[in-house]
Scaffold this motif. Structure first.
Motif, mmCIF file in Angstrom:
data_model
loop_
_atom_site.group_PDB
_atom_site.id
_atom_site.type_symbol
_atom_site.label_atom_id
_atom_site.label_comp_id
_atom_site.label_asym_id
_atom_site.label_seq_id
_atom_site.Cartn_x
_atom_site.Cartn_y
_atom_site.Cartn_z
ATOM 1 N N GLU A 41 16.627 13.503 7.933
ATOM 2 C CA GLU A 41 15.622 13.421 7.849
ATOM 3 C C GLU A 41 14.821 12.481 6.624
ATOM 4 O O GLU A 41 15.269 12.657 5.423
ATOM 5 C CB GLU A 41 15.403 14.974 7.628
ATOM 6 N N VAL A 42 13.911 11.604 7.305
ATOM 7 C CA VAL A 42 13.251 11.015 6.520
ATOM 8 C C VAL A 42 11.663 11.014 5.870
ATOM 9 O O VAL A 42 11.168 11.853 7.085
ATOM 10 C CB VAL A 42 13.375 9.518 7.039
ATOM 11 N N HIS A 43 11.563 11.788 4.892
ATOM 12 C CA HIS A 43 9.970 11.886 4.704
ATOM 13 C C HIS A 43 9.743 11.740 3.199
ATOM 14 O O HIS A 43 11.525 11.995 2.191
ATOM 15 C CB HIS A 43 10.403 13.571 4.883
ATOM 16 N N ASP A 44 8.340 11.873 2.558
ATOM 17 C CA ASP A 44 8.667 11.525 0.848
ATOM 18 C C ASP A 44 9.376 11.216 0.303
ATOM 19 O O ASP A 44 9.631 10.910 -0.697
ATOM 20 C CB ASP A 44 8.472 12.812 0.706
ATOM 21 N N THR B 183 0.516 -1.308 -0.404
ATOM 22 C CA THR B 183 -0.217 0.030 0.075
ATOM 23 C C THR B 183 0.821 1.013 -0.376
ATOM 24 O O THR B 183 0.092 2.134 -0.085
ATOM 25 C CB THR B 183 -0.854 0.167 1.263
ATOM 26 N N LYS B 184 2.038 1.145 -0.115
ATOM 27 C CA LYS B 184 2.805 2.086 0.441
ATOM 28 C C LYS B 184 3.919 1.277 -0.448
ATOM 29 O O LYS B 184 4.818 1.150 0.138
ATOM 30 C CB LYS B 184 2.886 3.068 1.237
ATOM 31 N N GLY C 105 5.996 5.992 10.531
ATOM 32 C CA GLY C 105 6.326 5.458 9.101
ATOM 33 C C GLY C 105 6.358 5.941 7.666
ATOM 34 O O GLY C 105 6.264 5.522 6.431
ATOM 35 N N ASP C 106 7.631 6.632 8.570
ATOM 36 C CA ASP C 106 8.190 7.256 6.689
ATOM 37 C C ASP C 106 9.065 6.263 6.516
ATOM 38 O O ASP C 106 9.568 6.511 6.200
ATOM 39 C CB ASP C 106 8.439 8.990 7.389
ATOM 40 N N ARG D 29 0.970 17.274 4.482
ATOM 41 C CA ARG D 29 0.981 15.902 4.883
ATOM 42 C C ARG D 29 -0.302 16.054 5.866
ATOM 43 O O ARG D 29 -0.418 16.898 6.531
ATOM 44 C CB ARG D 29 2.336 16.667 5.677
ATOM 45 N N ASP D 30 -0.037 14.708 6.322
ATOM 46 C CA ASP D 30 -1.511 14.415 7.183
ATOM 47 C C ASP D 30 -1.008 14.775 8.480
ATOM 48 O O ASP D 30 0.115 14.914 9.093
ATOM 49 C CB ASP D 30 -1.534 12.956 6.863
#
Length: 442
Positions: free
Chosen positions: A195-198, A16-17, A40-41, A269-270
């Motif tokens: 930094e972990v993102h996107d 799903t991701k 969750g990232d 972002r959520d």
């Protein structure tokens, strides 16, 4: 500085991701890296791939020959029947580990106050964490990968760990990767921040404070670019709206460019939005501890405790690891019985506890998140009176920060932070009127 390990074009995804896409980075001798990001990232997944504990779907991780990597898992994996001594030094003869100054320092700093022959199952959450850390730090590693090392540790334990990591290697040797939400620890220990993102990993120089300053500047520049983009978009939109006759003569490439510009809005972002849940009525009598005491195997944990919990009370409980914080909460919850004194509870009291461990999720590990919630009820009510809302399980989960794609994700594939969030949600949905949180921020 010599290269220790590296990653090239890492790709990782769940059904799903997509977690990472084309991530390349490296770890050199002397690096002290703090890994930050939202739950969750992919922080723990990234470190697991670099440490060789998880295979990426594509890409590769290379490790220099002879480099050893020690890993501290986020979860508690120590067997309950193992003794403290067996967990820390294993079968190593006493004359060997006792002759090693580093091992003696680790034992004195982390488990010196514990019974060497005590079973791990009899220890508190903080004491178990210290044993797990001592087990790892007693070894000789070129790279340490620590996943939430400060979880369950008291202030003294965190300070000792930070000091140990700073002097464990010389400035240009060894390497550290650490995932934590402890900002002081990041500033104290780390010289770099990822930094972990996107789906990407963005490097910054310095600890947490330096990272925040650089990110603020990056966001300021991004905001200025976005403001210019929106200004140009408004002009292009006005140009597109100048009557149908004129539009027919507009160059197609400029129309396409304008439409692309208008549509190029970055995804927000959520945000976690949890409104107040309806709870069972609570009377004036809550929980009273009257001269309560607790002893285990002749060892006194609590003595002559008098505490009358009042309606509306918000109490924080502090103390060193092993002092009896969780035992005290157990008395209030009713999961621990006093060996002296008594505990009196009001008739309307409905207690729920967020425990240090996530055993409540074990029966649901193979189930999708949506199924776990929908099994409890088909609809949920938020608020009261004219502001009351009826939400489906899916809508409720989205309010808690789960994306639509994550609703179909099995619980076992959620990150540690997301599992903790789900655990809290399951407790709140039982609508307690007395809520006990044992290390809720872990």
């Amino acid at each position: 500085m010599a290269h220790l390990l590296g990653a090239e074009a890492l790709h990782l995804e769940y059904p799903t991701k997509v977690v990472f896409d084309g991530v390349s980075l490296g770890v050199d001798e002397g690096d002290r890296i703090g890994i930050v990001g939202r739950n969750g990232d992919g922080k723990s997944s990234l470190m697991a791939m670099l440490a060789g504990r998880r295979e990426p779907d594509s890409g590769r991780v290379t490790v220099r020959g002879g480099v050893t990597i020690g890993v501290l898992e986020q979860s508690d994996v120590l067997p309950d029947d193992l003794t403290v001594g067996g967990a820390v030094v294993g079968d190593t003869p006493e004359h060997e580990w006792a002759g090693d100054a580093k091992v003696r320092d680790v034992i004195a700093g982390l488990v010196g106050d514990l019974d060497w022959d005590a079973a791990v199952g009899t220890l508190s959450g903080g004491q178990r964490r210290r044993v797990a850390l001592a087990r790892l730090l007693a070894g000789d590693w070129d790279v340490l990968a620590l996943d939430e090392p400060t979880n369950h540790l008291d202030v003294e334990g965190i300070a000792w760990l930070a000091e140990h990591l700073k002097r464990r290697w010389s400035a240009a040797s060894g390497a550290l990767m650490v995932v934590t939400h402890d900002r002081w620890f990041l500033d104290e220990v780390c010289t770099k921040t990822w930094e972990v993102h996107d789906r990407i990993v963005e490097p910054f120089e310095g600890g947490y404070a330096a990272y925040i300053l650089q990110r603020v500047e990056r966001d300021r520049q991004a905001a200025a670019i976005e403001a210019r983009r929106q200004n140009l978009a408004r002009k292009e939109l006005a140009w597109l709206r100048r009557g149908a006759p004129a539009r027919t003569s507009k160059p197609k490439f400029r129309i396409d460019a304008a439409n692309e510009l208008i549509a190029d809005v970055p995804e927000i972002r959520d945000r976690v939005s949890l409104q107040s849940l309806a709870v069972a009525r609570l009377g004036k009598d809550v929980v009273d501890l009257l001269d309560a005491g607790v002893s285990y195997d002749g060892r006194e944990i609590l003595r002559d405790v008098e505490w009358r919990v009042a309606p509306g009370e918000r109490t924080g409980i502090l103390g060193v690891n092993g002092a009896g914080k969780s035992t005290l909460l157990g008395l209030v919850a009713g999961t621990v019985q006093p060996t002296s004194g008594r505990v009196k509870r009001g008739k309307t009291v409905k207690v729920a506890t967020l425990t240090q461990r996530m055993d409540e999720l074990d029966p649901h590990l193979e189930e999708p998140v949506r199924v776990v919630i929908s099994r409890l009820r088909t609809t949920y009510s938020f608020g009261a009176g004219s502001k009351a809302q009826e939400l489906t399980p899916g809508q409720l989960l989205e309010r808690m920060g789960f994306s639509s794609a994550q609703l179909s994700t099995p619980v076992k594939d959620l990150s540690g932070g997301q599992q903790r969030r789900l655990q809290l949600l399951l407790i709140l949905l039982d609508q307690p009127n007395v809520l006990i949180l044992d290390e809720p921020t872990n």
